[in-house]
Design an enzyme around this catalytic site. Structure first.
Site, short mmCIF file in Angstrom:
data_model
loop_
_atom_site.label_atom_id
_atom_site.label_comp_id
_atom_site.label_asym_id
_atom_site.label_seq_id
_atom_site.Cartn_x
_atom_site.Cartn_y
_atom_site.Cartn_z
CE1 TYR A 14 -9.50 -2.81 0.00
CE2 TYR A 14 -8.60 -0.81 -0.95
CZ TYR A 14 -8.43 -1.97 -0.23
OH TYR A 14 -7.19 -2.29 0.28
CG HIS B 143 -5.49 -6.28 -0.16
ND1 HIS B 143 -6.67 -6.34 0.54
CD2 HIS B 143 -5.63 -7.10 -1.23
CE1 HIS B 143 -7.50 -7.17 -0.11
NE2 HIS B 143 -6.89 -7.62 -1.18
NE ARG C 69 -2.22 -5.90 7.07
CZ ARG C 69 -3.27 -6.63 6.67
NH1 ARG C 69 -3.66 -7.67 7.37
NH2 ARG C 69 -3.91 -6.29 5.57
CE LYS D 88 -3.94 -2.31 2.17
NZ LYS D 88 -5.00 -2.19 3.21
CD GLU E 128 -8.79 -9.15 -3.70
OE1 GLU E 128 -9.64 -8.83 -2.85
OE2 GLU E 128 -7.65 -9.59 -3.40
CG PHE F 6 -13.38 1.65 6.92
CD1 PHE F 6 -12.88 1.08 5.77
CD2 PHE F 6 -14.00 0.83 7.85
CE1 PHE F 6 -12.98 -0.28 5.52
CE2 PHE F 6 -14.13 -0.55 7.62
CZ PHE F 6 -13.61 -1.09 6.44
NE ARG G 1 -6.96 -13.49 5.38
CZ ARG G 1 -7.42 -12.26 5.16
NH1 ARG G 1 -7.17 -11.66 4.02
NH2 ARG G 1 -8.11 -11.63 6.08
CG ASN H 204 -3.67 -2.46 6.68
OD1 ASN H 204 -3.53 -2.03 5.54
ND2 ASN H 204 -4.63 -3.30 7.02
#
Ligand code: CMP
Length: 139
Positions: free
Chosen positions: A50, A116, A103, A10, A127, A58, A86, A113
C-alpha cells in the site's frame, strides 16, 4: 483484450468465512483463477503493498487491518478482467455498492471492505509480481 488482475480477499471476509462464496462469485463472473493462496502479511509486506497510500490519513489503520489476520491473494484472468473485477467488487464504500456486488454482500465499511482489486494494467502487473512468481500460475 485478455488481462490479468490481482485480488485480495481481506482479513474481514476471511474471518467471516466468506472465502468460498467470494471465489464462487469470481468464478461465476467468468474470471479465471490463475493462482491463489492464503497468506498472513507482515507489516513490512503490507506497507510495501500500500506504499501509494503512505501519505493518506488512513494508512496506519489500513496496514493494521490488513495484517490483522490471513488474506487470500489471487491472480485472475479474462477479457477486460480489471474493469470486470472492479464491477463485481462494487464501490470502495459498501454504502455505495450496487446490489449483487461482493462489497454489498460482504463489506462492513470503507476500510473493512472484503476485497481489493487492481485499478489499472500497470498496478495489476506490480501487484501480481509482489505476491506471485510465474511458476505459481497455471497456463
Ligand atoms: P483497496 O482497494 O484495498 O485500496 C486502498 C484501501 O484503503 C481501500 O481498499 C480501503 O480498504 C481503504 N480505504 C480507502 N479509503 C478509505 C478511507 N477513506 N478510510 C479508511 N480506509 C480507506
Amino acid at each position: 483484450s485478455k488481462e490479468l488482475t490481482f485480488s485480495i480477499i481481506k482479513p474481514d471476509a476471511v474471518a467471516a468465512g466468506n472465502i468460498g462464496s467470494i471465489l464462487q462469485m469470481i468464478s461465476d463472473a467468468g474470471l479465471k483463477i490463475k493462482a491463489t493462496k492464503m497468506i498472513h502479511m507482515s507489516r513490512e509486506q503490507a506497507e510495501g503493498f500500500y506504499a501509494v497510500h503512505k501519505e493518506r490519513p488512513f494508512f496506519g489503520e489500513l496496514v493494521d487491518f490488513m495484517i490483522s489476520g490471513p488474506v487470500v491473494v489471487s491472480v485472475l484472468e479474462g477479457e477486460n478482467a480489471i474493469a470486470r473485477y472492479r464491477e463485481l467488487m462494487g464501490a470502495t464504500n459498501p454504502e455505495q455498492a450496487e446490489e449483487g456486488t461482493i462489497r454489498k454482500k460482504f463489506a462492513t465499511n470503507i476500510q473493512n471492505n472484503a476485497v481489493h482489486g487492481s485499478d489499472a494494467p500497470e498496478t495489476a502487473a506490480v501487484e501480481v509480481a509482489y505476491f506471485f512468481s510465474n511458476i505459481e500460475m497455471v497456463g
